[in-house]
Write a protein that holds these residues in place. Structure first.
Motif, mmCIF file in Angstrom:
data_model
loop_
_atom_site.group_PDB
_atom_site.id
_atom_site.type_symbol
_atom_site.label_atom_id
_atom_site.label_comp_id
_atom_site.label_asym_id
_atom_site.label_seq_id
_atom_site.Cartn_x
_atom_site.Cartn_y
_atom_site.Cartn_z
ATOM 1 N N ARG A 1 -117.290 52.231 68.303
ATOM 2 C CA ARG A 1 -118.372 51.273 68.507
ATOM 3 C C ARG A 1 -118.258 50.165 67.462
ATOM 4 N N ILE A 2 -118.465 48.930 67.889
ATOM 5 C CA ILE A 2 -118.509 47.793 66.967
ATOM 6 C C ILE A 2 -119.971 47.570 66.614
ATOM 7 N N LEU A 3 -120.292 47.691 65.339
ATOM 8 C CA LEU A 3 -121.676 47.549 64.886
ATOM 9 C C LEU A 3 -122.030 46.095 64.634
ATOM 10 N N SER A 4 -121.086 45.319 64.097
ATOM 11 C CA SER A 4 -121.299 43.879 63.914
ATOM 12 C C SER A 4 -119.955 43.186 63.746
ATOM 13 N N SER A 5 -119.936 41.926 64.151
ATOM 14 C CA SER A 5 -118.741 41.097 63.967
ATOM 15 C C SER A 5 -119.201 39.695 63.588
ATOM 16 N N GLN A 6 -118.618 39.194 62.505
ATOM 17 C CA GLN A 6 -118.954 37.871 61.992
ATOM 18 C C GLN A 6 -117.670 37.164 61.595
ATOM 19 N N PHE A 7 -117.779 35.853 61.365
ATOM 20 C CA PHE A 7 -116.619 35.113 60.889
ATOM 21 C C PHE A 7 -117.040 34.040 59.900
ATOM 22 N N GLN A 8 -116.096 33.656 59.060
ATOM 23 C CA GLN A 8 -116.248 32.518 58.151
ATOM 24 C C GLN A 8 -114.963 31.720 58.221
ATOM 25 N N ASP A 9 -115.099 30.397 58.230
ATOM 26 C CA ASP A 9 -113.927 29.526 58.197
ATOM 27 C C ASP A 9 -113.635 29.205 56.748
ATOM 28 N N LEU A 10 -112.555 29.772 56.236
ATOM 29 C CA LEU A 10 -112.163 29.568 54.836
ATOM 30 C C LEU A 10 -110.829 28.828 54.753
#
Length: 161
Positions: A70-79
């Motif tokens: 199960r995927i609980l959360s997915s986020q991203f940042q542009d670095l």
């Protein structure tokens, strides 16, 4: 004339290197807030998660392979490259390491001791076709509730995508 050209070129190189060092420091050291939410069905998220799970399975001392339950959360940042921040449940499968089986086809073994809560941070530098596992921390689900404070992890190796 040549000495003057070398001096100007040398100064420009030093300035360029300093600028690159400052930008790199800003990108990797001044990470402030959490990332923006991103769909777990996003192709880049799936690819980054596959990379993280493959790394987990490679370094795990368990004889069995694990896969995402199960995927609980997915986020991203542009670095300057995309940093994918992923919190997932990994579940133990019936497939053993080295058997050459397709992980997608492996049946999940039942039991609390077969589930891990994991926090992964994968940096995708797509222009170099390279992914790096920046953080990886997994704990048995039976021992701890999911919390990014508890799951901040250690550095892991860099690999080609």
């Amino acid at each position: 004339m040549e000495d003057t050209a070398r001096c100007i070129t040398g100064k420009m190189c030093v300035r360029w290197l300093c600028l690159c060092a400052l930008i790199t420091a800003a990108l990797f050291c001044v990470r402030t807030a959490d990332g923006a939410p991103i769909s777990s069905s996003n192709k880049a998220v799936s690819s980054s998660l596959d990379f993280a799970v493959e790394s987990f399975n490679t370094f795990s001392e368990d004889d069995h392979l694990f896969k995402v339950g199960r995927i609980l959360s997915s986020q991203f940042q542009d670095l300057g490259g995309m940093l994918y921040i992923l919190d997932v449940e990994l579940e133990k499968t019936g497939c053993r390491k080295g058997a050459g089986e397709d992980l997608r086809q492996c049946p999940i073994l039942m039991g609390v001791s077969t589930v891990f809560l994991c926090h992964f941070e994968v940096l995708d530098t797509f222009w170099r076709s390279q992914k790096s596992l920046m953080k990886s921390n997994c704990v048995p689900a039976a021992q701890q509730e999911m919390s990014t404070e508890h799951l901040s992890g250690s550095l892991a190796p860099t690999a080609q995508a």
